[in-house]
Design a protein around this motif. Structure first.
Motif, PDB file in Angstrom:
ATOM      1  N   VAL A  32      11.347   0.970  11.812  1.00  8.18           N
ATOM      2  CA  VAL A  32      10.468   0.894  10.831  1.00  8.18           C
ATOM      3  C   VAL A  32      10.594  -0.062   9.735  1.00  8.18           C
ATOM      4  CG1 VAL A  32      12.403   2.402   9.823  1.00  8.18           C
ATOM      5  CG2 VAL A  32       9.742   3.616   9.674  1.00  8.18           C
ATOM      6  N   THR A  33      11.733  -0.558   9.328  1.00  9.57           N
ATOM      7  CA  THR A  33      11.688  -1.041   8.195  1.00  9.57           C
ATOM      8  C   THR A  33      10.990  -2.434   8.306  1.00  9.57           C
ATOM      9  OG1 THR A  33      14.009   0.099   6.922  1.00  9.57           O
ATOM     10  CG2 THR A  33      14.011  -1.811   5.564  1.00  9.57           C
ATOM     11  N   PHE A  34      11.515  -2.959   9.269  1.00 10.59           N
ATOM     12  CA  PHE A  34      11.534  -4.304   9.539  1.00 10.59           C
ATOM     13  C   PHE A  34       9.993  -3.826  10.159  1.00 10.59           C
ATOM     14  CE2 PHE A  34      10.848  -7.834  12.816  1.00 10.59           C
ATOM     15  CZ  PHE A  34      11.204  -8.715  12.400  1.00 10.59           C
ATOM     16  N   LYS A  35       9.291  -3.231  11.114  1.00  9.13           N
ATOM     17  CA  LYS A  35       8.083  -3.261  10.448  1.00  9.13           C
ATOM     18  C   LYS A  35       6.729  -2.701   9.658  1.00  9.13           C
ATOM     19  CE  LYS A  35       4.144   0.298  13.197  1.00  9.13           C
ATOM     20  NZ  LYS A  35       3.993   0.809  13.374  1.00  9.13           N
ATOM     21  N   THR A  36       7.653  -2.072   8.523  1.00  9.33           N
ATOM     22  CA  THR A  36       6.773  -2.093   7.409  1.00  9.33           C
ATOM     23  C   THR A  36       6.840  -3.160   5.953  1.00  9.33           C
ATOM     24  OG1 THR A  36       7.949   0.595   7.199  1.00  9.33           O
ATOM     25  CG2 THR A  36       6.639  -0.645   5.277  1.00  9.33           C
ATOM     26  N   LYS A  37       8.248  -4.194   6.746  1.00 11.20           N
ATOM     27  CA  LYS A  37       7.612  -5.102   6.242  1.00 11.20           C
ATOM     28  C   LYS A  37       6.527  -6.157   6.798  1.00 11.20           C
ATOM     29  CE  LYS A  37      12.402  -5.784   3.988  1.00 11.20           C
ATOM     30  NZ  LYS A  37      13.591  -6.614   3.941  1.00 11.20           N
ATOM     31  N   ALA A  38       7.168  -6.549   7.908  1.00 14.07           N
ATOM     32  CA  ALA A  38       5.766  -6.956   8.285  1.00 14.07           C
ATOM     33  C   ALA A  38       4.482  -7.435   8.282  1.00 14.07           C
ATOM     34  CB  ALA A  38       6.136  -6.791  10.082  1.00 14.07           C
ATOM     35  N   PRO A  71      16.115 -14.130   8.303  1.00 11.08           N
ATOM     36  CA  PRO A  71      17.377 -13.370   8.861  1.00 11.08           C
ATOM     37  C   PRO A  71      17.201 -12.278   9.530  1.00 11.08           C
ATOM     38  CG  PRO A  71      17.500 -14.215   6.568  1.00 11.08           C
ATOM     39  CD  PRO A  71      15.690 -14.284   5.848  1.00 11.08           C
ATOM     40  N   GLU A  72      16.988 -11.019   9.472  1.00 12.29           N
ATOM     41  CA  GLU A  72      16.328 -10.200   9.952  1.00 12.29           C
ATOM     42  C   GLU A  72      15.833 -10.137  11.460  1.00 12.29           C
ATOM     43  OE1 GLU A  72      14.638  -6.467   7.814  1.00 12.29           O
ATOM     44  OE2 GLU A  72      15.020  -7.540   5.951  1.00 12.29           O
ATOM     45  N   VAL A  73      15.300 -11.317  11.395  1.00  4.40           N
ATOM     46  CA  VAL A  73      14.601 -11.237  12.523  1.00  4.40           C
ATOM     47  C   VAL A  73      15.609 -12.093  14.029  1.00  4.40           C
ATOM     48  CG1 VAL A  73      13.197 -12.776  13.736  1.00  4.40           C
ATOM     49  CG2 VAL A  73      12.050 -12.214  11.567  1.00  4.40           C
TER      50      VAL A  73
END
Length: 446
Positions: free
Chosen positions: A127-133, A147-149
């Motif tokens: 959810v956090t990763f998707k929201t940022k993207a 770096p998260e990727v």
């Protein structure tokens, strides 16, 4: 060997039984302020509405539907265009989905299928990763996101392997979904408005090693975002700085099905009917799905112009035998279209004049095309046979694309087209008016 065959047959029968069984969705909207909640299916990489429900005073809503296919569907109270606030779930029939829609997303409650529990766990993980993207309001920059990727991509194989629902179709699909979701989020990040954008040298290993063709397959259209992902995948293959032509972009797509989807996206931004026709004719071979044909017709209807000299609407309707005849079949002839119906008194009053014009121009490069707007097709068939009407007689029915294109809200209406397929007039004189004969004669000489 016989035992193996019986097991396969049993499995096929079970899948069929599931697909024909209804599924139940029971939900509640937190806060209870939502007017409608929608249920959607995935149609060629886009969401198409199946039904809507209005929550009651306590925010409760429900759906009971029979899945058309085994795979992803979506439920939510968000935007169909952006797909924000719409959440995908897996249905094959004979299952229950119980959920709460919250301001942050959704939560499963009570009894749910193993497939949807697995999807919910994955959605929570990303959810956090998707929201940022994918969110316009994200303040993330590539400095923190890249770096998260790299950290996340190493987890993907383990996440996919952990899922074992007992549904072989889902378990296989889930591994594909995890990889495709992650790619969609990671690549979409590059094309969202940001306060800072990385150079190619600043991109990390995931982006440098990214292979778009792994995702540019027909399976992409099984995902709600599949259609919109195509363009981002194409952009990752071609050098946009070099201003590639549409032909170069289309050539970068290995799947013919996706080529059709990609060109349709471009056709939706066509500024004129002539631009639309040029692209449609060039890439016609790629529009093979019924829904693609429907989108083409809708776009053509929207863009068609009524000025003299512009390309005429490309109609195609069946005759008494069911064989379709279209404008392209009549090239080289002046075409007079009669929009009519058996119940229309003024239409019938023009018939003697229509018949006379047919006789007077017999043997000349003129095609007389009657296009019926009758709802009752058998009645039209009987009428044409009994009357022995001259000319090419076709059945379009009510709310047909030709009527919509030229805003035919009253009949009879006569449309005249030149030998090259260009419009002369979308509202010509009637056969009873001598001006029509003079107009046809004039255009025969051109």
């Amino acid at each position: 060997m016989i035992k193996k065959v019986l097991v396969i047959v049993f499995a096929v029968l079970m899948n069929t039984a599931f697909a024909q069984s209804p599924s139940n969705i029971n939900g509640v909207v937190e806060g209870g302020s939502t007017k409608n909640v929608g249920l959607y299916k995935v149609l060629n990489g886009r969401l198409a509405e199946i039904a809507t429900a209005t929550p009651d005073g306590q925010g409760r809503f429900a759906f009971r539907f029979t899945p058309e296919y085994e795979g992803l569907y979506a439920v939510g109270n968000g935007s169909l265009q952006s797909q924000q606030g719409l959440y995908r779930f897996y249905f094959r029939g004979n299952e229950e989905l119980n959920l709460k829609l919250t301001k942050e997303g959704y939560e499963l409650q009570g009894k749910n299928s193993k497939e949807n529990e697995a999807l919910a766990a994955w959605d929570k993980e990303t959810v956090t990763f998707k929201t940022k993207a994918t969110s316009l309001g994200s303040v993330s920059t590539y400095v923190d996101f890249f770096p998260e990727v790299e950290a996340f991509k190493g987890k993907l194989p383990g996440i996919a392997k952990l899922v074992s629902t007992g549904n072989v179709n889902f378990d296989t699909f889930f591994a594909q979904l995890v990889e495709t979701d992650f790619a969609y989020y990671a690549i979409s990040y590059l094309y969202m408005p940001r306060i800072a954008h990385p150079s190619k040298e600043e991109r990390t290993a995931y982006y440098n090693d990214f292979k778009a063709d792994r995702f540019l397959t027909d399976d992409l259209l099984r995902f709600p975002y599949g259609d919109r992902f195509i363009s981002k995948l194409v952009y990752s293959k071609v050098d946009l700085a070099g201003k590639p032509t549409l032909e170069q972009q289309v050539d970068a797509i290995p799947s013919n099905l996706l080529k059709g989807q990609y060109v349709l996206q471009r056709l939706e931004s066509a500024r004129s009917y002539s631009d639309f026709q040029e692209l449609r004719d060039q890439y016609q071979a790629y529009f093979t799905l019924p829904e693609q044909q429907q989108r083409l017709t809708a776009l053509e209807t929207k863009l068609v112009e009524t000025k003299t000299g512009v390309p005429a609407f490309q109609f195609s309707f069946p005759d008494l035998s069911g064989k379709k005849t279209g404008l392209t079949d009549l090239k080289g002839k002046v075409v007079l279209i009669d929009m009519w119906a058996t119940w229309c008194g003024p239409c019938r009053a023009e018939e003697p004049f229509w018949e006379k014009l047919n006789e007077e121009f017999q043997g000349k490069a003129v095609a007389f095309v009657g296009v019926s707007t009758d709802q009752d097709k058998p009645k039209w068939e009987e009428y044409v046979k009994t009357k022995g009407l001259k000319g090419i007689q076709l059945h379009a029915g009510v709310a047909n694309p030709l009527s919509e294109a030229y805003k035919v809200n009253a009949i009879p209406r006569y449309i005249l087209i030149d030998k090259a397929g260009n419009l002369i007039t979308a509202d010509s004189p009637r056969p009873s008016d001598p001006k029509l004969k003079a107009l046809i004669t004039e255009w025969l000489t051109k």
